[in-house]
Design a protein around this motif. Structure first.
Motif, PDB file in Angstrom:
ATOM      1  N   LEU A 371       1.056  -1.112  -0.087  1.00 23.13           N
ATOM      2  CA  LEU A 371      -0.053  -0.103  -0.049  1.00 23.13           C
ATOM      3  C   LEU A 371       0.889   1.221  -0.002  1.00 23.13           C
ATOM      4  O   LEU A 371       2.204   1.220   0.411  1.00 23.13           O
ATOM      5  N   PRO A 372       0.343   2.127  -0.337  1.00 30.15           N
ATOM      6  CA  PRO A 372       1.220   3.636  -0.387  1.00 30.15           C
ATOM      7  C   PRO A 372       1.914   3.903   0.977  1.00 30.15           C
ATOM      8  O   PRO A 372       1.250   3.648   2.053  1.00 30.15           O
ATOM      9  N   PRO A 373       2.935   4.280   0.992  1.00 32.77           N
ATOM     10  CA  PRO A 373       3.833   4.662   2.333  1.00 32.77           C
ATOM     11  C   PRO A 373       3.122   5.432   3.357  1.00 32.77           C
ATOM     12  O   PRO A 373       3.297   5.595   4.385  1.00 32.77           O
ATOM     13  N   VAL A 374       2.090   6.363   2.832  1.00 27.58           N
ATOM     14  CA  VAL A 374       1.387   7.300   3.519  1.00 27.58           C
ATOM     15  C   VAL A 374       0.691   6.464   4.795  1.00 27.58           C
ATOM     16  O   VAL A 374       0.487   7.036   5.958  1.00 27.58           O
ATOM     17  N   PHE A 375       0.228   5.206   4.526  1.00 28.20           N
ATOM     18  CA  PHE A 375      -0.595   4.399   5.464  1.00 28.20           C
ATOM     19  C   PHE A 375       0.437   4.095   6.619  1.00 28.20           C
ATOM     20  O   PHE A 375      -0.237   3.672   7.601  1.00 28.20           O
ATOM     21  N   ALA A 479     -11.758  -7.896  -6.513  1.00 29.02           N
ATOM     22  CA  ALA A 479     -11.542  -6.559  -6.635  1.00 29.02           C
ATOM     23  C   ALA A 479      -9.953  -6.319  -5.782  1.00 29.02           C
ATOM     24  O   ALA A 479      -9.275  -5.494  -6.216  1.00 29.02           O
ATOM     25  N   GLY A 480      -9.824  -7.007  -4.843  1.00 31.67           N
ATOM     26  CA  GLY A 480      -8.582  -6.962  -4.064  1.00 31.67           C
ATOM     27  C   GLY A 480      -7.386  -7.357  -5.018  1.00 31.67           C
ATOM     28  O   GLY A 480      -6.322  -6.758  -5.056  1.00 31.67           O
ATOM     29  N   PHE A 486      -2.072  -4.097  -9.802  1.00 32.36           N
ATOM     30  CA  PHE A 486      -1.800  -2.849 -10.535  1.00 32.36           C
ATOM     31  C   PHE A 486      -1.104  -1.652  -9.256  1.00 32.36           C
ATOM     32  O   PHE A 486      -0.420  -0.928  -9.951  1.00 32.36           O
ATOM     33  N   TYR A 487      -0.919  -2.261  -8.099  1.00 30.22           N
ATOM     34  CA  TYR A 487      -0.115  -1.607  -7.270  1.00 30.22           C
ATOM     35  C   TYR A 487       0.874  -2.451  -6.501  1.00 30.22           C
ATOM     36  O   TYR A 487       2.104  -2.237  -6.273  1.00 30.22           O
ATOM     37  N   GLY A 488       0.164  -3.138  -5.505  1.00 31.87           N
ATOM     38  CA  GLY A 488       0.848  -3.990  -4.641  1.00 31.87           C
ATOM     39  C   GLY A 488       2.227  -4.780  -5.248  1.00 31.87           C
ATOM     40  O   GLY A 488       3.374  -4.849  -4.539  1.00 31.87           O
TER      41      GLY A 488
END
Length: 501
Positions: A371-375, A479-480, A486-488
């Motif tokens: 997940l994006p590092p902001v999390f 969906a996951g 596309f990201y993970g």
């Protein structure tokens, strides 16, 4: 040359790497929780919507499943046994891998990145989606309490949009913008906002608030048992199991929602002072306390109101089963109000713990690049994952404003059971892969018996859930996987370390 993508997504992450990365993060969490805090958090997460809102359906049944009747006590025991198998597995993992992430982290260490992603995505059902069901139920009881004090809120401010579509009078009285009715459950949004602020403020403060709420709701349930025991009629316990084991099993599948939450204790392992000793106490202790409470409440409840009367109730009334049972035996209105107040407090505690757990799972996934590092950001002053906490609160608030409770409960049950299956499987794999690793707590009776019992019993409970919930679950996982592809998979730290592109 980079590693083959398939080999990368199936590669596991060593436990030593997981622990060292958590210890070396720029912002670490405070280790301030002891065994009493953990038991209180566990009881706070478990006793809530389930005992107050699902006990009626579990006992009476509905169009898609038979009811347990007075054998509801057996349904609670059956579910407790199933959960105890999994709780032992969680206790071993949490003591051995004392970091945030819960089942997601355990899957990464045993089953590989792809399975870890699936279980992390799946845990959104248990925590975030499950919390929407709790927030909606909380709002219903809070609205009833306010009306009891003479405060009548407009229906379009306390009704979700899906329910309003089937309630013409609510739509007619709601304000319209460009012909679209404005309908939202603002009470649900409000309680989520309050809980989010408390969780950002600090885990110690959250734990103290949770402990206080646990004391209140245990006192209220004790009041229910003591105040109503004199009105119990033994003839209401006959026939004991009107629908046989099919009813007991279906009841167990429904009230499984009443046990969800003991595993949330494991998400606090990184904030525990002595996880090797305290995590098993917190997980197993909270499950034991809740089982004793549930069996006592179920026995009194089924002795107050006969099974045929429960079957005739409107589904909305079954969601207030304890209050209905007290009214059936003509208990004083003030006594019914006390139980309603206890429900509001109980569900507030559940919201607190589930939202706490969700933020820490998102933080663990962001640390791994999925997940994006902001999390993964931790507040400099409060030492809490404030970004994950706020984003989780926003998600839960939006969904709870417009969604209905029924689909949320079924999705939460099947998602949690799936996570439990993978945790049980992970214990077996890790025992054989790393037999010499230090385990402060070990699942008893070897590496196979208890985890296998947990795995099989969870699958049996899934079989008792409505088929529609299976299809919703499959859609959720699909969906996951799209998000992962596309990201993970592109930003995975494990893949980057292996030279993947």
């Amino acid at each position: 040359m980079g590693a083959h993508p398939l080999r990368t997504v199936l590669r596991t992450k060593s436990i030593d790497a997981i622990v060292s990365e958590a210890a070396g993060e720029g912002g670490t969490l405070k280790r301030v929780l002891g065994p009493l805090h953990l038991v209180a958090l566990g009881v706070g997460a478990v006793i809530g919507t389930g005992i107050f809102a699902t006990i009626g359906t579990a006992s009476a049944g509905d169009a898609s499943r038979p009811g347990a009747g007075p054998a509801l006590t057996l349904s609670f025991v059956l579910t407790a046994v199933v959960c105890s198998f999994t709780a032992l597995c969680y206790a071993e993992f949490a003591a051995m891998v004392p970091v945030a992430g819960s089942a997601y982290t355990y899957a990464y260490a045993t089953l590989g990145e792809l399975v870890a992603w699936v279980i992390g995505w799946d845990l959104l059902l248990e925590y975030a989606i499950g919390n929407t069901a709790v927030a909606i139920s909380w709002a219903g009881y809070a609205d009833a309490l306010l009306r009891g004090f003479g405060v009548e809120l407009p229906r379009w401010l306390v009704t979700d949009y899906r329910t309003a579509l089937h309630t013409p009078e609510v739509l007619a009285r709601a304000p319209h913008v460009l012909g679209v009715p404005i309908v939202a459950n603002v009470l649900a949004v409000g309680i989520v906002a309050v809980v989010t602020v408390l969780l950002v403020w600090g885990v110690r403060e959250s734990a103290r608030a949770g402990t206080a709420m646990v004391a209140v709701k245990l006192a209220v349930l004790a009041f229910f048992v003591l105040a109503c025991s004199g009105s119990v009629r033994s003839e209401n316990w006959h026939p004991f199991a009107p629908n046989g084991f099919a009813g007991v099993g279906a009841g167990a599948a429904v009230i499984f929602f009443a046990y969800i939450g003991f595993d949330a204790v494991s998400t606090c392992a990184e904030e525990c002072r002595d996880p090797g000793r305290d995590m098993p106490i917190g997980i197993l202790g909270s499950l034991a306390v809740c089982t004793v409470v549930y069996v006592g409440v179920a026995a009194v409840f089924s002795g107050l109101i006969p099974y045929p009367a429960l079957v005739k109730l409107d589904p909305s009334r079954r969601a207030e089963a304890l209050a209905v049972a007290m009214e059936y035996v003509a208990m004083s209105p003030w006594a019914v109000a006390i139980v309603a107040f206890g429900s509001v407090v109980a569900q507030t505690a559940v919201l607190l713990v589930f939202q706490l757990g969700q933020a820490r799972i998102l933080m663990a996934m962001a640390r791994d690049g999925l997940l994006p590092p902001v999390f993964a950001r931790v507040h400099r002053s409060f030492r809490t994952p404030h970004v994950s906490t706020i984003l989780t609160g926003v998600l839960v608030a939006i969904i709870s404003a417009f969604a209905s409770i029924d689909e949320m409960v079924d999705l939460t049950n099947i998602g949690t059971l799936f996570a439990f299956v993978l945790v049980c499987l992970g214990i077996v794999i890790l025992r054989y892969r790393e037999p010499g690793r230090r385990r402060p707590f070990r699942v008893p009776f070897g590496a196979v018996l208890i985890p296998s019992l947990g795995l099989v019993s969870c699958l049996l409970l899934v079989a008792y859930l409505p088929p529609a919930s299976w299809w919703r679950f499959v859609g959720w996982l699909a969906a996951g996987l799209v998000v992962y592809v596309f990201y993970g998979a592109r930003h995975s730290r494990l893949r980057q370390d292996a030279g993947g592109r």
